[in-house]
Design a protein around this motif. Structure first.
Motif, short mmCIF file in Angstrom:
data_model
loop_
_atom_site.label_atom_id
_atom_site.label_comp_id
_atom_site.label_asym_id
_atom_site.label_seq_id
_atom_site.Cartn_x
_atom_site.Cartn_y
_atom_site.Cartn_z
N HIS A 1 3.43 4.28 -16.87
CA HIS A 1 2.13 3.84 -16.37
C HIS A 1 2.09 3.80 -14.84
N HIS A 2 2.73 4.77 -14.21
CA HIS A 2 2.83 4.73 -12.75
C HIS A 2 1.48 4.82 -12.07
N TRP A 3 0.51 5.51 -12.67
CA TRP A 3 -0.82 5.59 -12.06
C TRP A 3 -1.50 4.22 -12.06
N GLN A 4 -1.39 3.51 -13.18
CA GLN A 4 -2.02 2.19 -13.26
C GLN A 4 -1.35 1.20 -12.31
N TRP A 5 -0.03 1.28 -12.20
CA TRP A 5 0.66 0.42 -11.25
C TRP A 5 0.26 0.76 -9.81
N ALA A 6 0.08 2.04 -9.54
CA ALA A 6 -0.36 2.46 -8.21
C ALA A 6 -1.75 1.91 -7.90
N GLY A 7 -2.64 1.95 -8.89
CA GLY A 7 -3.98 1.39 -8.70
C GLY A 7 -3.93 -0.10 -8.44
N LEU A 8 -3.08 -0.80 -9.19
CA LEU A 8 -2.96 -2.25 -9.00
C LEU A 8 -2.40 -2.56 -7.61
N CYS A 9 -1.40 -1.82 -7.18
CA CYS A 9 -0.83 -2.06 -5.85
C CYS A 9 -1.86 -1.77 -4.75
N THR A 10 -2.68 -0.75 -4.94
CA THR A 10 -3.74 -0.46 -3.97
C THR A 10 -4.70 -1.63 -3.87
N GLY B 1 0.82 -1.21 0.00
CA GLY B 1 0.00 0.00 0.00
C GLY B 1 0.84 1.25 0.00
N VAL B 2 1.92 1.27 0.79
CA VAL B 2 2.81 2.43 0.82
C VAL B 2 3.53 2.57 -0.53
N TYR B 3 3.87 1.45 -1.14
CA TYR B 3 4.51 1.50 -2.46
C TYR B 3 3.56 2.09 -3.50
N ALA B 4 2.27 1.85 -3.34
CA ALA B 4 1.29 2.48 -4.23
C ALA B 4 1.40 3.99 -4.15
N ALA B 5 1.56 4.51 -2.93
CA ALA B 5 1.71 5.95 -2.75
C ALA B 5 3.00 6.45 -3.41
N VAL B 6 4.08 5.67 -3.29
CA VAL B 6 5.35 6.04 -3.93
C VAL B 6 5.17 6.11 -5.45
N LEU B 7 4.47 5.14 -6.00
CA LEU B 7 4.24 5.13 -7.45
C LEU B 7 3.43 6.33 -7.91
N MET B 8 2.52 6.79 -7.07
CA MET B 8 1.70 7.96 -7.43
C MET B 8 2.54 9.19 -7.70
N VAL B 9 3.66 9.31 -7.00
CA VAL B 9 4.51 10.51 -7.15
C VAL B 9 5.80 10.18 -7.90
N SER B 10 5.74 9.15 -8.75
CA SER B 10 6.91 8.74 -9.54
C SER B 10 6.59 8.79 -11.02
N PRO B 11 6.47 9.99 -11.59
CA PRO B 11 6.08 10.10 -13.01
C PRO B 11 7.10 9.51 -13.97
N ILE C 1 -10.47 4.08 -4.65
CA ILE C 1 -9.14 4.66 -4.84
C ILE C 1 -8.39 3.94 -5.96
N ALA C 2 -8.45 2.62 -5.96
CA ALA C 2 -7.74 1.85 -6.99
C ALA C 2 -8.22 2.22 -8.39
N LEU C 3 -9.53 2.33 -8.55
CA LEU C 3 -10.08 2.69 -9.86
C LEU C 3 -9.72 4.12 -10.24
N ALA C 4 -9.78 5.03 -9.27
CA ALA C 4 -9.44 6.43 -9.55
C ALA C 4 -7.98 6.57 -9.96
N LEU C 5 -7.10 5.81 -9.31
CA LEU C 5 -5.68 5.86 -9.68
C LEU C 5 -5.47 5.29 -11.07
N ALA C 6 -6.14 4.18 -11.37
CA ALA C 6 -5.99 3.59 -12.70
C ALA C 6 -6.44 4.55 -13.80
N LEU C 7 -7.43 5.39 -13.48
CA LEU C 7 -7.95 6.38 -14.44
C LEU C 7 -7.22 7.72 -14.35
N GLU C 8 -6.25 7.80 -13.45
CA GLU C 8 -5.45 9.02 -13.24
C GLU C 8 -6.29 10.19 -12.78
#
Length: 310
Positions: free
Chosen positions: A69-78, A55-65, A262-269
Motif C-alpha cells: 500500500h505504498h501509494w496510500q502511505w505516500a498520500g497519508l504522508c503528504t 514530505g520527502v518520505y512521501a516521495a520515497v514511498l511513491m517509488v517503493s513498490p 496530490i494526497a488524494l491522487a496518491l491515495a487513488l494511485e
C-alpha cells in the motif's frame, strides 16, 4: 470549548486570504498539534523540518513498490506534511515569535517537498508509460512542464496574498521585495549550511516571483514599500476591487489546495491524472478568466489608490 475555538481563529492569517481547505481541514489538525507543542521547547523551525522530512518520505514511498500500500502511505504522508506545514506558522503566531528566517525555512521546505514529490511522480510516469525512448522523454517533459505551471500558479497566489495582507491587515510585516531581501542577505555576516540553503532558495524564489508577476499582471506592484503603512481607507478600496478574484485564488491555486489534491491522487494511485488536470483545466482558467480578472482588479484598485506600479 469557546476559548479553544477562539484561539484557533486567532492562530490563522486573515480569512480574506486563507484557503478554505486549510481553514476546515489542515489547520484545525495543525492547531491541535500547535497547542500540544506550545508548552514544550520544540520550535516552529523544528516543525518545519519535520514537515520537510515527512514530505520527502512521501516521495520515497511513491517509488517503493515493495512496501504494501505504498501509494496510500505516500498520500497519508503528504497530508501529514501539509498539516505540519500549517502548524509551524500557527505555533509561531501563538508564541508571537514569527521570524524572517522561519518564513524562509518554511518556503525552502515547501520547495523541497514539492520537488521531491514531482520527481517521484515523473519517475512513476516514465516507468508506467515510457515503453519507448520517445515516450520516456515525453513523460519527463510532461512532468517538468506540469511542475513549472503549478509553481507559477502557487507563486502568483503567494504574491497576491501578500499584497492583500499588506494593504488589508494592520501591522503586517512579511511583505518583502527582491531588492530588500538582497540587501538583508548582504548585511548578514554569518551563515549555517541550513540558513545558506534557505537564503539561496528564498532569493531565487522571490526573484523569479517578481519576474513572473510582471509578465502575468503589469498593473500590480512588486515593490511593496510603495504601498505604505496600513490605512483602513486603502484597505477598503483594495478589498472592493480585489476580494472577488482573491476568492478564486485561495479556493483553487494555493499550496494547501495543491497538496490535498496530490494526497488524494496518491491515495487513488493516479498522480499522472492530477498533474494532467493541473496542466489543462487549471491552466486554461489561470491564463484565461483568472488572468483577465486579476489584471482588471489590479488596474482599477491601484488607480483608485493613486499608486503607480513599478
Amino acid at each position: 470549548m469557546a476559548g479553544f475555538w477562539s484561539g484557533y481563529w486567532q492562530s490563522l492569517k486573515s480569512l480574506d486570504v486563507e484557503e478554505p481547505v486549510d481553514v476546515y481541514v489542515h489547520r484545525p489538525l495543525a492547531y491541535l498539534l500547535a497547542r500540544a507543542l506550545l508548552p514544550t521547547p520544540i520550535s516552529p523551525n523544528l516543525v518545519t523540518i519535520a514537515s520537510m522530512v515527512v514530505g520527502v518520505y512521501a516521495a520515497v514511498l511513491m517509488v517503493s513498490p515493495g512496501i504494501p500500500h505504498h501509494w496510500q502511505w505516500a498520500g497519508l504522508c503528504t497530508f501529514v506534511a501539509t498539516v505540519f506545514d500549517c502548524a509551524d506558522g500557527q505555533l509561531a503566531r501563538m508564541r508571537k515569535t514569527s521570524s524572517v528566517i522561519g518564513r524562509m525555512l518554511d518556503g525552502t521546505a515547501d520547495v523541497i517537498v514539492t520537488a521531491a514529490i514531482l520527481a517521484a511522480g515523473g519517475y512513476h510516469i516514465v516507468q508506467k508509460y515510457g515503453t519507448t525512448t520517445w515516450l520516456a522523454i515525453g513523460g519527463v517533459v510532461f512532468t517538468v512542464v506540469c511542475g513549472v505551471a503549478t509553481s507559477i500558479q502557487t507563486t502568483l497566489f503567494d504574491h497576491y496574498k501578500t499584497v492583500f495582507m499588506k494593504l488589508g491587515v494592520p501591522g503586517f510585516k512579511e511583505a518583502e521585495s527582491y531588492p530588500e531581501a538582497r540587501r538583508r542577505y548582504e548585511a548578514q555576516t554569518s551563515f549555517t549550511p541550513v540558513t545558506r540553503l534557505a537564503w539561496a532558495l528564498y532569493l531565487q524564489f522571490i526573484g523569479n516571483q517578481s519576474r513572473t508577476v510582471r509578465k502575468f499582471d503589469p498593473y500590480t506592484v512588486t515593490e511593496f514599500s510603495i504601498l505604505g503603512e496600513y490605512d483602513p481607507k486603502k484597505a477598503e478600496i483594495y478589498r472592493h476591487y480585489a476580494a472577488g478574484v482573491m476568492g478564486t485564488w485561495r479556493r483553487w491555486f494555493g499550496y494547501g489546495s495543491l497538496m490535498i489534491g496530490i494526497a488524494l491522487a496518491l491515495a487513488l494511485e493516479r498522480p499522472e491524472h492530477y498533474l494532467l488536470l493541473r496542466l489543462t483545466i487549471y491552466g486554461l482558467v489561470f491564463y484565461g478568466p483568472l488572468m483577465r480578472r486579476q489584471r482588471e482588479a489590479s488596474r482599477r484598485a491601484f488607480e483608485a489608490l493613486g499608486v503607480e506600479p513599478r
